[in-house]
Design an enzyme around this catalytic site. Structure first.
Site, short mmCIF file in Angstrom:
data_model
loop_
_atom_site.label_atom_id
_atom_site.label_comp_id
_atom_site.label_asym_id
_atom_site.label_seq_id
_atom_site.Cartn_x
_atom_site.Cartn_y
_atom_site.Cartn_z
N GLU A 168 0.85 -1.11 0.00
CA GLU A 168 -0.10 0.07 0.06
C GLU A 168 0.86 1.23 0.04
O GLU A 168 0.66 2.09 -0.80
CB GLU A 168 -0.88 -0.11 1.53
N HIS A 169 1.92 1.30 0.81
CA HIS A 169 2.83 2.51 1.01
C HIS A 169 4.19 1.75 0.81
O HIS A 169 4.60 0.98 1.45
CB HIS A 169 2.81 2.93 2.22
#
Length: 152
Positions: A42-43
């Site tokens: 996601e990050h």
């Protein structure tokens, strides 16, 4: 661990890292990028001497943060990208949520006779390989009628 021990949720962090965390060490940063693409986080924070140089090797992350002064909370709270990112590896096939997500789009396709004719046999072959005979026929009849008229 040194930083996490200072946080109020240290017990949760410790248990989470013990049960779900790992560290993978690579000798080559391109190998690390390949692993990041498999994980599709996601990050993804890239904190290296030249983080931008790795960007061409990264394709599957919800958001990529380059350098020591671009931490993940910057993206969450200040920098402006969407806060709704693909999770659990879905960055391999989904993009972050954006205003574009809510736009209705339509494809408009227009070919000339010559342009279609140049692809006709390829389209027919592909349609037939999928057993979509009506698709193949919809191409063939456009040229068969002309050939019939020319042969009369």
């Amino acid at each position: 661990e040194r930083q996490a021990k200072l946080l109020p949720r240290w017990d949760i962090i410790k248990e989470s890292v013990a049960n779900y965390g790992c560290a993978i060490v690579f000798d080559d940063l391109k190998d690390a990028c390949r692993m990041a693409d498999v994980v599709a986080p996601e990050h993804l924070e890239i904190v290296t001497a030249a983080p931008r140089e790795l960007l061409p090797y990264l394709h599957n992350a919800g958001a990529i943060f380059l350098g020591q002064y671009a931490p993940e909370p910057l993206g969450d709270y200040m920098a402006g990208p969407c806060h709704v990112l693909p999770t659990s590896g879905t960055a391999r096939f989904f993009s972050p949520l954006s205003t574009d997500t809510f736009l209705k789009k339509t494809s408009v396709i227009e070919y000339t006779r010559d342009a279609l004719e140049s692809y006709a046999q390829d389209i027919i072959a592909l349609a037939q390989s999928e057993h979509l005979d009506a698709h193949a026929n919809s191409i063939a009849v456009r040229f068969a009628e002309e050939n019939d008229n020319e042969n009369r």
